[in-house]
Design a protein around this motif. Structure first.
Motif, mmCIF file in Angstrom:
data_model
loop_
_atom_site.group_PDB
_atom_site.id
_atom_site.type_symbol
_atom_site.label_atom_id
_atom_site.label_comp_id
_atom_site.label_asym_id
_atom_site.label_seq_id
_atom_site.Cartn_x
_atom_site.Cartn_y
_atom_site.Cartn_z
ATOM 1 N N LYS A 174 58.205 -58.026 -47.196
ATOM 2 C CA LYS A 174 58.961 -56.740 -47.443
ATOM 3 C C LYS A 174 58.954 -56.559 -49.074
ATOM 4 O O LYS A 174 58.783 -55.275 -49.355
ATOM 5 C CB LYS A 174 60.424 -56.868 -46.782
ATOM 6 N N THR B 203 61.487 -52.251 -30.431
ATOM 7 C CA THR B 203 61.984 -52.979 -31.455
ATOM 8 C C THR B 203 62.624 -54.429 -30.801
ATOM 9 O O THR B 203 62.400 -54.346 -29.620
ATOM 10 C CB THR B 203 63.439 -52.256 -31.983
ATOM 11 N N SER C 254 55.427 -51.897 -42.219
ATOM 12 C CA SER C 254 56.165 -52.582 -41.146
ATOM 13 C C SER C 254 55.616 -53.912 -40.682
ATOM 14 O O SER C 254 54.534 -54.104 -41.306
ATOM 15 C CB SER C 254 56.230 -51.506 -39.783
ATOM 16 N N GLU D 35 53.192 -48.618 -38.514
ATOM 17 C CA GLU D 35 53.432 -47.950 -39.660
ATOM 18 C C GLU D 35 53.417 -48.570 -41.030
ATOM 19 O O GLU D 35 53.488 -49.670 -40.868
ATOM 20 C CB GLU D 35 54.984 -47.554 -39.378
ATOM 21 N N LYS E 242 59.365 -63.202 -44.248
ATOM 22 C CA LYS E 242 59.625 -61.859 -44.071
ATOM 23 C C LYS E 242 60.036 -61.031 -45.200
ATOM 24 O O LYS E 242 59.911 -60.116 -45.567
ATOM 25 C CB LYS E 242 60.752 -61.706 -42.916
ATOM 26 N N SER F 17 60.185 -59.500 -36.702
ATOM 27 C CA SER F 17 59.646 -57.939 -36.642
ATOM 28 C C SER F 17 60.256 -56.710 -36.539
ATOM 29 O O SER F 17 61.535 -56.935 -36.275
ATOM 30 C CB SER F 17 58.902 -57.927 -35.089
ATOM 31 N N ASP F 18 59.633 -55.730 -36.765
ATOM 32 C CA ASP F 18 60.252 -54.355 -37.001
ATOM 33 C C ASP F 18 59.721 -54.050 -35.411
ATOM 34 O O ASP F 18 60.795 -53.330 -35.043
ATOM 35 C CB ASP F 18 59.691 -53.512 -37.982
ATOM 36 N N LYS F 19 58.709 -54.127 -35.054
ATOM 37 C CA LYS F 19 58.415 -53.871 -33.730
ATOM 38 C C LYS F 19 57.618 -55.082 -33.100
ATOM 39 O O LYS F 19 56.887 -55.693 -33.634
ATOM 40 C CB LYS F 19 57.597 -52.617 -33.712
ATOM 41 N N THR G 21 51.963 -54.378 -45.001
ATOM 42 C CA THR G 21 52.201 -53.896 -43.817
ATOM 43 C C THR G 21 51.458 -55.094 -42.954
ATOM 44 O O THR G 21 50.385 -55.631 -43.812
ATOM 45 C CB THR G 21 51.201 -52.636 -43.412
#
Length: 353
Positions: free
Chosen positions: A183, A219, A33, A30, A179, A203-205, A188
């Motif tokens: 952000k 997640t 992310s 996404e 991170k 991580s987000d995922k 991405t």
């Protein structure tokens, strides 16, 4: 849903090899992310990153970046035209260029100076513009490499084992700092790592890979609390794996150490089906009214917790060892009997392979 990266049925086999390095993987990332490709050596994570970057060409499948197809059977766009920013494991800084010129290398737009200063402020390196790489710490060098990757406003930033060359304390700091930078830049990002702590903290995922295939996507909490198979349970953190028989009516599993309550029996199992149960060491709580009990066989103080090998008497008078983790303020001794309960939220029911 906006995806900056899409991989559809992507496979890659290197010349001279009988096995696919990446085997029919499907993945979406996404916009905005942070995704980590996590796995051991030979799992296919680095090859996947190189396919996204364009350093390798897939044998089959399609890769799309920001809605634009960059690789399929009839089309292949080279790395420099894909709109990616790359942070290599060794940072790949030019030793003869200062921080300002390293960050701005190859960037020739009219706003060059302004853009370079923007990313220098973003990575907290203002005042370091005239320093050379050998005058910087490892963490500062990493931030220069990340700033260089962000200067061109890439579609996606790719980072290959970015923390592997850092010592433990600096690694912990840089996880937080990198991170934050990604952000704030609204970028991405895709990381490659074999370090579970990197993946869980940044991580987000997480995409867990093994032998060229995706084992699980989720997640950090999903991956840790609810591993989908034996490989994920063992690779991401430590786990106690027990054979059992599921009771779908009351959400329990009958195991050799007793009846265990679970929250993850979601309709994918038949009643009385033989399964595996993954129980994280963090899932145990010492409780003098606990339903389960065992004798402490080994102790290991880690600072953050006490890791205990607990010998549990099973209903059929056999013994089974469990790895549990308890609060460091507990006063316990080898040979002592303790009672405990298991938190259902940290118990995952796995299909028996």
């Amino acid at each position: 849903m906006m995806y900056d990266i899409e991989l559809k049925s992507v496979s890659k086999t290197y010349i001279g090899s009988d096995e696919a390095a990446v085997n029919n993987i499907n993945l979406t990332v996404e916009k905005g992310s942070i995704v980590t490709l996590l796995g051991p050596s030979g799992s296919g994570k680095s090859t996947t990153l190189r396919l996204i970057a364009g350093f390798e060409r897939a044998n089959s499948g399609q890769i799309t970046l920001a809605g634009k197809v960059v690789s399929d059977q009839s089309k292949w766009i080279p790395p420099e035209k894909r709109g990616i920013g790359m942070v290599f494991q060794d940072y790949a800084l030019f030793p003869h260029l200062n921080v300002f010129d390293n960050i701005g290398f190859g960037y020739k737009e009219k706003d060059r100076k302004q853009r370079i200063m923007e990313v220098i402020e973003l990575v907290n390196l203002k005042g370091y513009e005239k320093r050379y790489p050998n005058e910087l710490s490892g963490g500062q060098q990493q931030r220069v490499a990340l700033a260089r990757a962000l200067t061109r406003r890439p579609v996606v930033v790719l980072l290959d084992e970015p923390f592997s060359n850092l010592d433990t304390d600096l690694k912990n700091q840089m996880r937080i700092e990198v991170k934050r930078i990604i952000k704030e830049a609204e970028a991405t990002a895709v990381f490659v790592s074999h370090d579970q702590k990197d993946a869980l903290s940044i991580s987000d995922k997480i995409v867990v890979m093994d032998e060229g295939t995706i084992q699980q996507i989720g997640t950090p909490r999903q991956i840790y609390q609810y591993p989908k198979n034996r490989f994920v349970a063992n690779f991401v953190g430590q786990s106690n794996l027990l054979k059992g028989r599921v009771d779908t009516e009351d959400n329990t599993v009958e195991t050799r150490i007793g009846i265990i309550n679970c929250n993850t029996i979601d309709g994918g199992f038949d009643n009385k089906e033989e399964v595996l149960v993954s129980i994280r060491p963090d899932s145990f709580i010492m409780d003098h009214k606990g339903k389960l009990k065992g004798n402490i066989k080994e102790l290991s103080y880690t600072g953050e917790a006490i890791e205990v090998v607990l010998e549990v008497q099973t209903p059929n008078n056999k013994k089974h060892n469990l790895l549990i983790r308890v609060s460091p303020d507990k006063v316990i001794h080898i040979g002592e009997e303790i009672k405990f309960n298991i938190i259902p939220n940290f118990v995952s029911v796995i299909k028996k392979e």
